[in-house]
Each structure stands twice: as C-alpha cells, then as structure tokens.
Write an enzyme that holds these catalytic residues in place. Structure first.
Site, short mmCIF file in Angstrom:
data_model
loop_
_atom_site.label_atom_id
_atom_site.label_comp_id
_atom_site.label_asym_id
_atom_site.label_seq_id
_atom_site.Cartn_x
_atom_site.Cartn_y
_atom_site.Cartn_z
N ARG A 150 0.77 -1.35 -0.09
CA ARG A 150 -0.09 0.16 -0.05
C ARG A 150 0.88 1.27 -0.12
NH1 ARG A 150 -2.26 -4.05 3.06
NH2 ARG A 150 -4.38 -4.32 2.73
N HIS A 155 2.28 -12.70 -5.10
CA HIS A 155 1.28 -13.00 -4.15
C HIS A 155 0.63 -14.27 -4.08
CE1 HIS A 155 -1.76 -11.71 -1.48
NE2 HIS A 155 -1.87 -10.45 -1.58
N HIS A 165 -0.96 -2.58 -4.35
CA HIS A 165 -0.62 -3.45 -5.58
C HIS A 165 -0.62 -3.10 -6.89
CE1 HIS A 165 -0.32 -6.30 -2.47
NE2 HIS A 165 -1.33 -6.87 -2.38
N ASP A 224 -1.61 -8.85 8.51
CA ASP A 224 -1.36 -8.48 7.34
C ASP A 224 -0.36 -7.51 7.35
OD1 ASP A 224 -1.84 -7.77 4.58
OD2 ASP A 224 -3.73 -6.91 4.77
N GLU A 247 4.74 -12.39 1.03
CA GLU A 247 5.25 -11.74 0.00
C GLU A 247 6.37 -10.73 0.39
OE1 GLU A 247 1.62 -9.14 -0.60
OE2 GLU A 247 0.81 -10.65 0.90
#
Length: 362
Positions: free
Chosen positions: A92, A188, A117, A262, A327
């Site tokens: 982000r 991803h 992304h 996350d 990731e």
C-alpha cells in the site's frame, strides 16, 4: 496423432483452457517440470501460478497453491491478486500519493483510502511476453509504459521462474527505467500446504517461523504508522515456530487493524540484499513444509483474512484463512517514509530481487 493440448500432467490442466487473445496478445499455460517429475504451472496473464504439485510425507502429490483451471476464471477472479505477480508497487501507498523529485504523484485509490498492489490494472492484469527456456524455466517480460497507473518512467521488467530438482520455485526479478521512478515487486502466492480441496483446509494449525525481530505496526487502513516495533511479547512473534491460529483472534489493536495478520516483517539480515532465510511453514497432517529465502528487506505475512469460499481449480473452494502469503518486498508506503529502505530506481540502475520457495516433507 497426439494432441499436445491434452498432454498428461500432474496438475490435470489443459493448455487450451488457458489460451485466448486479449487486445491482440495471446495467453497460454506453461508447465515447469523438474527431474523428479513434480510441476509448477504458470500463465502469462499476470504471471499467475495456478499449480505447484509437490508430495507430502507419504508421497501423495497435491496442488499447494490456490489457482484456477481456465483463463476466464483467472481473469474474473473475485480475488484479483490470487497467486499473481504484483507491481509496479507491491502493498500500500497512503492515499495513493507520494512526492518524487519535488513532483506530486496521485495513483488510483483501490483499497479504502489507499493505493494497493500497483492499482486495479497493475501487473497482475497484464499479459506478459513469455519464453520457456527448457523444461524447468520460464521468462516473462513486460514493458510498463510511462504514466501507467500513474507511475512515472517507462520500466522494462523480466521475471524468471525456475523449478529446481530440490523442489524450489526460484523467482528472479530484474527491472530498468528510463526515468527516476519507484518500484517494489513481489509475488502474491496463496499457499495451501495440505493441498487445495473442497473446502481447502484452514491454515490455523500450520506452524510458522519468521526470521524477524521487528515488524511494522499499521493503522486501521493497513498503512504503516512509521514505527518499527519489536515482535517480542506480541502476537507477531514467530521467532520460534507456533501455530498461525494461536494468536490470530487475540484482543490486540494490531490484529484488529489487519483483521488477522496483514503486516510487514523487517527481516533479520547480516547485510543489505543478501539472500537469507525468511520464513518456514509446516503443515502437521501432510508433513509438507515450505521455506522462504529472499534478498528483500521485508516480507508481508497475510493470513487470507478476506476469503469467502470462492470456487477454484477442479472444484476446490477457498474459504477465509485457507491460505497464507509470504510476500517478499520492500516496506509498504516507503515513498512517504524516507527512513525505510529506498524503492527509488534511477536510469542506468538495475532493480534486482530473488525469492526462493522451497517445498519439502517431514
């Protein structure tokens, strides 16, 4: 005469189901096979990996990545980043805004108030030029034009997938630009070590280890606050292996902000850019293991917090928390945090990244 489209393979996928033409460019399916006979299947639409066929402790082979069995499902997925390449900027950027060389840039806002992304038509939606170099290697190339998704500079990107005889999926990235720009590439991959199924089992009993003493806390829109906090004494401490589900519902502001994990981990490194151990995942029933090695300074741990039971390959379904993503990348919102490791790429420089996903069984 044999039909090459129907060539038997472990993943049970047919090339013809991945062949179409979009805006004059052809999509296809590429199968990488190592000397042990195991497979990785990739489409040049978004660089999506649709199958990784590896054995469990009893030699049973299953697909351990969430994917689809035809190109239309890849294109129309309700989860557009499922097991795809990500760019031009993974993760982000706050409000989709940053300043480079004194100039303001505004990207598409596609995740609450933020850019995510590379935007809605990022690298995950692009048809890459593909060249298979022998049975185990595939090179994807793409030219990202000046102004694409709001980014400056024309970028030339090559991503090479290699599936080694050690059951390692090696992903190497190379990029150049003709004008100063920012870049942060990643993959991803949605890993489901028990094998995809209907329903694909939850990740909560899988044991995870992450080689990081620090992580980046986030606000309630998943943007880093700018702090770099110790994992010690928090639900984010995976320095010794523990079940992913152990602390995932903890009454903790950071867990709530991410609706689970996350978050970007600051990987322990001896020196910048070294290829080193990042994470290990163990699935207790099948005995399958996944080890992650990367040259990147960070790794986003994503615990598939928004899955809704979407249909996938061969009738599999992908419920919430049925996959885990590792990731490997630079940190989120780096263009607005000058003290994070730089994501600026200048003309004459090369962006390079290498990440290895090694599969095993114990």
């Amino acid at each position: 005469m044999t039909n090459t489209n129907q060539t038997p393979n472990l993943c049970g996928l047919n090339r013809k189901d991945f062949q179409t033409t979009i805006n004059g460019k052809k999509t296809d399916l590429y199968i990488l096979k190592n000397r042990k006979g195991f497979e990785v299947a990739v489409t040049n639409y978004g660089g999506a990996i649709v199958a990784i066929m590896v054995p469990d402790k009893n030699g049973q082979v299953a697909n351990v990545i969430q994917g689809y069995d035809n190109i239309q499902d890849v294109i129309n997925t309700p989860e557009p980043y499922r097991s795809t390449l990500i760019g031009r900027y993974g993760n982000r950027i706050a409000k989709g805004q940053f300043i480079l060389n004194g100039k303001d840039y505004q990207l598409a806002v596609n995740d609450g108030p933020n850019a995510l992304h590379g935007g809605p038509t990022g690298f995950h939606t692009r048809i890459w030029d593909a060249k298979q170099m022998g049975p185990r290697s595939l090179a994807l190339t793409y030219v990202s034009s000046y102004g694409e998704e709001g980014f400056t500079g024309e970028c030339r990107i090559t991503v090479e997938y290699t599936f080694t005889d050690l059951n390692e999926l090696v992903i190497e990235y190379l990029a150049t630009t003709n004008k100063k720009t920012i870049i942060n590439l990643t993959h991803h991959a949605y890993f489901s070590l028990p094998g995809i199924a209907n329903p694909t089992p939850t990740i909560e009993q899988q044991r995870c280890e992450i080689n990081a003493d620090f992580f980046l806390p986030i606000d309630n829109t998943c943007i880093p606050t700018g702090e770099i906090l110790k994992v010690a004494g928090t639900p984010f401490d995976f320095r010794t292996p523990k079940a992913i589900g152990q602390d995932i519902e903890t009454d903790c502001e950071q867990i709530k902000n991410g609706s689970g994990y996350d978050h970007c981990y600051v990987l322990n490194k001896q020196e910048e850019g070294e290829l080193s151990f990042a994470a290990r995942l163990t699935e207790p029933q099948s005995g399958r293991t996944l080890e992650v090695y990367t040259t990147e300074p960070g790794m986003q741990l994503y615990s598939d917090n928004w899955g809704e039971g979407h249909k996938g390959q061969h009738g599999a379904t992908f419920p919430r928390r049925s996959a885990v993503c590792f990731e490997c990348q630079h940190f989120p919102d780096t263009p607005n945090r000058p003290y994070f490791p730089s994501v600026v790429l200048n003309p004459g420089e090369q962006y390079k990244q290498k990440t290895i996903y090694r599969f095993g069984a114990e």
